[in-house]
Write an enzyme that holds these catalytic residues in place. Structure first.
Site, PDB file in Angstrom:
ATOM      1  N   LYS A 227      -8.774   0.942  -5.238  1.00  0.00           N
ATOM      2  CA  LYS A 227      -8.060   1.013  -3.968  1.00  0.00           C
ATOM      3  C   LYS A 227      -8.972   0.548  -2.834  1.00  0.00           C
ATOM      4  O   LYS A 227     -10.153   0.869  -2.824  1.00  0.00           O
ATOM      5  CB  LYS A 227      -7.599   2.451  -3.679  1.00  0.00           C
ATOM      6  CG  LYS A 227      -6.599   3.003  -4.690  1.00  0.00           C
ATOM      7  CD  LYS A 227      -6.136   4.398  -4.320  1.00  0.00           C
ATOM      8  CE  LYS A 227      -5.099   4.897  -5.309  1.00  0.00           C
ATOM      9  NZ  LYS A 227      -4.565   6.229  -4.949  1.00  0.00           N
TER      10      LYS A 227
ATOM     11  N   GLY B  95      -0.264   1.639  -0.671  1.00  0.00           N
ATOM     12  CA  GLY B  95      -0.071   0.730  -1.792  1.00  0.00           C
ATOM     13  C   GLY B  95      -0.656  -0.666  -1.566  1.00  0.00           C
ATOM     14  O   GLY B  95      -0.681  -1.488  -2.478  1.00  0.00           O
TER      15      GLY B  95
ATOM     16  N   PHE C 229      -6.321   6.651 -13.051  1.00  0.00           N
ATOM     17  CA  PHE C 229      -4.931   6.317 -12.739  1.00  0.00           C
ATOM     18  C   PHE C 229      -3.986   7.265 -13.456  1.00  0.00           C
ATOM     19  O   PHE C 229      -4.070   7.432 -14.670  1.00  0.00           O
ATOM     20  CB  PHE C 229      -4.640   4.866 -13.148  1.00  0.00           C
ATOM     21  CG  PHE C 229      -3.213   4.446 -12.888  1.00  0.00           C
ATOM     22  CD1 PHE C 229      -2.749   4.305 -11.582  1.00  0.00           C
ATOM     23  CD2 PHE C 229      -2.334   4.201 -13.940  1.00  0.00           C
ATOM     24  CE1 PHE C 229      -1.431   3.933 -11.336  1.00  0.00           C
ATOM     25  CE2 PHE C 229      -1.018   3.819 -13.697  1.00  0.00           C
ATOM     26  CZ  PHE C 229      -0.561   3.689 -12.393  1.00  0.00           C
TER      27      PHE C 229
ATOM     28  N   HIS D 282       5.427  11.516  -6.196  1.00  0.00           N
ATOM     29  CA  HIS D 282       4.834  11.452  -4.858  1.00  0.00           C
ATOM     30  C   HIS D 282       5.420  12.616  -4.064  1.00  0.00           C
ATOM     31  O   HIS D 282       6.610  12.626  -3.777  1.00  0.00           O
ATOM     32  CB  HIS D 282       5.180  10.102  -4.210  1.00  0.00           C
ATOM     33  CG  HIS D 282       4.793   9.993  -2.762  1.00  0.00           C
ATOM     34  ND1 HIS D 282       4.187   8.885  -2.235  1.00  0.00           N
ATOM     35  CD2 HIS D 282       4.934  10.847  -1.730  1.00  0.00           C
ATOM     36  CE1 HIS D 282       3.971   9.064  -0.940  1.00  0.00           C
ATOM     37  NE2 HIS D 282       4.432  10.254  -0.605  1.00  0.00           N
TER      38      HIS D 282
ATOM     39  N   LYS E 146       9.611   3.435   0.535  1.00  0.00           N
ATOM     40  CA  LYS E 146      10.451   4.552   0.113  1.00  0.00           C
ATOM     41  C   LYS E 146      11.914   4.218   0.336  1.00  0.00           C
ATOM     42  O   LYS E 146      12.278   3.595   1.329  1.00  0.00           O
ATOM     43  CB  LYS E 146      10.080   5.813   0.904  1.00  0.00           C
ATOM     44  CG  LYS E 146       8.687   6.321   0.551  1.00  0.00           C
ATOM     45  CD  LYS E 146       8.190   7.351   1.532  1.00  0.00           C
ATOM     46  CE  LYS E 146       6.725   7.671   1.255  1.00  0.00           C
ATOM     47  NZ  LYS E 146       6.067   8.259   2.433  1.00  0.00           N
TER      48      LYS E 146
ATOM     49  N   GLU F 188      -0.281  13.483   1.587  1.00  0.00           N
ATOM     50  CA  GLU F 188       0.382  12.993   0.373  1.00  0.00           C
ATOM     51  C   GLU F 188      -0.386  13.432  -0.861  1.00  0.00           C
ATOM     52  O   GLU F 188      -1.613  13.310  -0.912  1.00  0.00           O
ATOM     53  CB  GLU F 188       0.414  11.460   0.362  1.00  0.00           C
ATOM     54  CG  GLU F 188       1.192  10.821   1.473  1.00  0.00           C
ATOM     55  CD  GLU F 188       1.244   9.293   1.349  1.00  0.00           C
ATOM     56  OE1 GLU F 188       2.099   8.696   1.999  1.00  0.00           O
ATOM     57  OE2 GLU F 188       0.414   8.707   0.600  1.00  0.00           O
TER      58      GLU F 188
ATOM     59  N   GLU G  99      -3.411  10.488   0.137  1.00  0.00           N
ATOM     60  CA  GLU G  99      -3.707   9.942   1.473  1.00  0.00           C
ATOM     61  C   GLU G  99      -3.178  10.906   2.512  1.00  0.00           C
ATOM     62  O   GLU G  99      -2.330  11.742   2.210  1.00  0.00           O
ATOM     63  CB  GLU G  99      -2.961   8.610   1.698  1.00  0.00           C
ATOM     64  CG  GLU G  99      -3.480   7.442   0.905  1.00  0.00           C
ATOM     65  CD  GLU G  99      -2.681   6.169   1.146  1.00  0.00           C
ATOM     66  OE1 GLU G  99      -1.978   6.077   2.165  1.00  0.00           O
ATOM     67  OE2 GLU G  99      -2.790   5.267   0.310  1.00  0.00           O
TER      68      GLU G  99
ATOM     69  N   ARG H 249       0.846  10.334  11.565  1.00  0.00           N
ATOM     70  CA  ARG H 249       1.960   9.961  12.456  1.00  0.00           C
ATOM     71  C   ARG H 249       3.191  10.787  12.092  1.00  0.00           C
ATOM     72  O   ARG H 249       3.204  11.463  11.071  1.00  0.00           O
ATOM     73  CB  ARG H 249       2.297   8.483  12.242  1.00  0.00           C
ATOM     74  CG  ARG H 249       2.693   8.211  10.799  1.00  0.00           C
ATOM     75  CD  ARG H 249       3.248   6.821  10.550  1.00  0.00           C
ATOM     76  NE  ARG H 249       3.779   6.693   9.212  1.00  0.00           N
ATOM     77  CZ  ARG H 249       3.080   6.355   8.127  1.00  0.00           C
ATOM     78  NH1 ARG H 249       1.780   6.100   8.229  1.00  0.00           N
ATOM     79  NH2 ARG H 249       3.658   6.273   6.959  1.00  0.00           N
TER      80      ARG H 249
ATOM     81  N   VAL I  34       9.022   8.231   8.913  1.00  0.00           N
ATOM     82  CA  VAL I  34      10.443   7.858   8.834  1.00  0.00           C
ATOM     83  C   VAL I  34      11.264   9.037   8.300  1.00  0.00           C
ATOM     84  O   VAL I  34      12.334   9.351   8.817  1.00  0.00           O
ATOM     85  CB  VAL I  34      10.620   6.630   7.905  1.00  0.00           C
ATOM     86  CG1 VAL I  34      12.098   6.306   7.718  1.00  0.00           C
ATOM     87  CG2 VAL I  34       9.872   5.416   8.435  1.00  0.00           C
TER      88      VAL I  34
HETATM   89  C1  MV4 Z   1      -2.199   6.285  -7.396  1.00  0.00           C
HETATM   90  C2  MV4 Z   1      -1.271   6.339  -8.441  1.00  0.00           C
HETATM   91  C3  MV4 Z   1      -1.698   6.833  -9.645  1.00  0.00           C
HETATM   92  N1  MV4 Z   1      -2.983   7.222  -9.814  1.00  0.00           N
HETATM   93  N2  MV4 Z   1      -3.450   6.689  -7.601  1.00  0.00           N
HETATM   94  C4  MV4 Z   1       0.710   4.160  -4.241  1.00  0.00           C
HETATM   95  C5  MV4 Z   1       0.654   4.110  -2.769  1.00  0.00           C
HETATM   96  C6  MV4 Z   1      -0.655   4.634  -2.372  1.00  0.00           C
HETATM   97  N3  MV4 Z   1      -0.435   5.730  -1.493  1.00  0.00           N
HETATM   98  C7  MV4 Z   1      -1.343   5.047  -3.628  1.00  0.00           C
HETATM   99  N4  MV4 Z   1      -0.397   4.914  -4.694  1.00  0.00           N
HETATM  100  C8  MV4 Z   1      -0.620   5.385  -5.934  1.00  0.00           C
HETATM  101  N5  MV4 Z   1      -1.871   5.825  -6.190  1.00  0.00           N
HETATM  102  C9  MV4 Z   1      -3.815   7.155  -8.774  1.00  0.00           C
HETATM  103  N6  MV4 Z   1      -5.089   7.560  -8.945  1.00  0.00           N
HETATM  104  C10 MV4 Z   1       0.032   5.924  -8.180  1.00  0.00           C
HETATM  105  C11 MV4 Z   1       0.353   5.429  -6.940  1.00  0.00           C
HETATM  106  C12 MV4 Z   1       1.706   5.005  -6.752  1.00  0.00           C
HETATM  107  C13 MV4 Z   1       2.189   3.867  -7.360  1.00  0.00           C
HETATM  108  C14 MV4 Z   1       1.387   3.056  -8.100  1.00  0.00           C
HETATM  109  C15 MV4 Z   1       1.893   1.943  -8.717  1.00  0.00           C
HETATM  110  C16 MV4 Z   1       3.234   1.606  -8.566  1.00  0.00           C
HETATM  111  C17 MV4 Z   1       4.044   2.379  -7.791  1.00  0.00           C
HETATM  112  C18 MV4 Z   1       3.536   3.506  -7.180  1.00  0.00           C
HETATM  113  C19 MV4 Z   1       4.365   4.278  -6.409  1.00  0.00           C
HETATM  114  C20 MV4 Z   1       3.864   5.394  -5.819  1.00  0.00           C
HETATM  115  C21 MV4 Z   1       2.518   5.762  -5.996  1.00  0.00           C
END
Ligand code: MV4
Length: 456
Positions: A158, A165, A202, A208, A237, A275, A288, A292, A295
């Site tokens: 990340k 994302g 992961f 979420h 979303k 989150e 995260e 703010r 929505v």
């Molecule tokens: C992740 C995860 C799984 N494992 N981190 C997506 C948005 C951002 N806020 C971080 N996100 C994610 N982080 C770990 N360690 C899954 C997501 C995730 C996601 C990832 C791939 C495809 C769609 C997603 C939808 C929501 C969250």
């Protein structure tokens, strides 16, 4: 209390802020681009100032114009809404230098949470669970390999400056980690001017879940329960609900406490969202923090009986929070984001709205800035309405949402109403059996075309 608030936004959220101001007896100043001269936020504000041409960079992101508009009109505070300048710490600081109150968190909290790697470290130090991963941004590909070997594959890379994302990469095995690290870092540098990357284990199929928190200026932080936001597509979303069908009261308490602990550790004030990812085994991990109003705030408002935008203004004006430490939801609320977009391709569908009949009746709220004959400009996001249903329980909220979607008439542009109608009928959705991969599965199993010659 403030006498006049400048609303540094457009669309439904600008109207939403104007509503709150009106109820508090505060005058409002709208700012708008030339593309938004006919907007309701301009019509309903007490004063309006044109701040530039249609592109956001020249209008809604134009700090100098916005501050000039506040000074010319004698506003004493600025509400940023969401998007645009809402998470811009430098903007918040400049306002304060100009004797304008910022209706949002302290600039330092915005900066801290805007650095996703620092936010993760802050969470860990505050005793909030984080996924196994790097404590600091990764030094190089070898560092990435060392941390990945520790936590095990799959891992996710990340961007520290990313979020929501943007700038993420899932890596399934060690062989491709180094090259993925290099491309992720280069992309982050190009996109955000900061190439730093961190790594986490992961989670394959999490939910979420986010907690609404609120802090006042006297060090008190509370939470207002959670929202389940697993139904998203490409990190946008589509549907949010409160409470989450997945949480037990015990888990809700632990997650809520963790959210409050993090906010307190960050010296947070005003509205914020923490989150989390919730794994199938009931473990949760900080993901995260959004600094703010979001929505999806209406689902929390509806089940907690609060007005979060009013609360933002009151807290910014120095009022104390008088709510309990943790609010409990009453009933159930669902929000469908209605976008002007093609239901199959998801392409934006700007243009003139020819017919607009929003639904009403028991348990329905519609937050919208559009009206019959309104022209949706192509320059901004495609959200045209938020349809919120609520009921005694999830079943009633779903039934009301289905009814409201059926009676929501929008002609002239394509909308996501048909997509929401399909999701409401989905058996897994109805069972509350959702995760971040819900939409992928849903879109794959929903045939958009019958193969020719298949013959039934
Ligand atoms: C992740 C995860 C799984 N494992 N981190 C997506 C948005 C951002 N806020 C971080 N996100 C994610 N982080 C770990 N360690 C899954 C997501 C995730 C996601 C990832 C791939 C495809 C769609 C997603 C939808 C929501 C969250």
């Amino acid at each position: 209390m403030f006498k006049k608030i400048l609303v540094a936004n457009r669309g439904e959220i600008a109207l939403r802020v104007i509503h709150a101001c009106r109820e508090l007896g505060i005058k409002t100043v709208a700012v708008h681009s030339t593309a938004d001269a006919d907007s309701l936020h301009v019509a309903y504000a007490d004063e309006a100032v044109c701040i530039g041409p249609p592109p956001s960079a020249d209008s809604y992101l134009n700090v100098t114009s916005i501050i000039s508009a506040a000074e010319i009109t004698g506003a004493d505070a600025v509400h940023p809404g969401y998007g645009f300048l809402a998470e811009n710490a430098a903007f918040a600081e400049v306002l304060e230098e100009c004797q304008l109150e910022w209706i949002g968190p302290p600039p330092d909290s915005i900066r801290l949470m805007g650095d996703k790697s620092k936010a993760r470290r802050t969470a860990a130090e505050a005793g909030v669970p984080v996924l196994p991963g790097s404590r600091e941004p990764l030094a190089d590909a070898a560092d990435a390999a060392r941390v990945a070997a520790e936590v095990g594959f799959p891992v996710i890379l990340k961007a520290s400056a990313g979020g929501g994302g943007r700038g993420m990469r899932i890596v399934q095995e060690a062989g491709v980690l180094a090259s993925q690290f290099e491309t992720a870092s280069q992309e982050a540098l190009k996109a955000f001017g900061d190439g730093s990357i961190y790594l986490e284990r992961f989670l394959m199929d999490p939910r979420h879940i986010e907690f609404q928190i609120f802090g006042d200026k006297y060090g008190r932080v509370i939470h207002l329960g959670e929202r389940e936001c697993s139904i998203q597509r490409r990190h946008q979303k589509l549907i949010e609900e409160a409470p989450s069908p997945a949480l037990t009261e015990e888990l809700r308490q632990r997650m809520g406490e963790a959210a409050v602990q993090l906010a307190a550790a960050a010296g947070y004030t005003n509205a914020g969202t923490v989150e989390f990812l919730l794994d199938r085994d009931g473990s949760f991990y900080f993901m995260e923090m959004n600094t703010r109003i979001q929505v999806e705030h209406p689902v929390t408002e509806v089940v907690t009986g609060t007005d979060l935008v009013k609360l933002q203004i009151q807290v910014a004006a120095g009022e104390r929070l008088i709510l309990p430490d943790a609010l409990v939801a009453r009933g159930h609320a669902i929000e469908c984001r209605i976008n002007a977009e093609n239901a199959e391709t998801f392409n934006p569908s700007p243009g003139r709205i020819e017919t607009f009949h929003p639904p009403g009746g028991p348990g329905i709220r519609v937050d919208t800035h559009v009206y019959e004959d309104y022209f949706i400009p192509p320059h901004y996001d495609s959200l045209i309405a938020k349809l919120i249903s609520y009921g005694r329980d999830r079943e009633e909220a779903v039934a009301r949402m289905e009814r409201a979607l059926d009676f929501f008439v929008v002609d002239g542009v394509d909308t996501s109403i048909p997509l929401h109608q399909k999701i409401m009928r989905d058996s897994r959705f109805r069972a509350g059996n959702i995760s971040t991969h819900f939409m992928e599965r849903f879109l794959h199993k929903t045939p958009t075309k019958v193969t020719s010659g298949a013959g039934g």
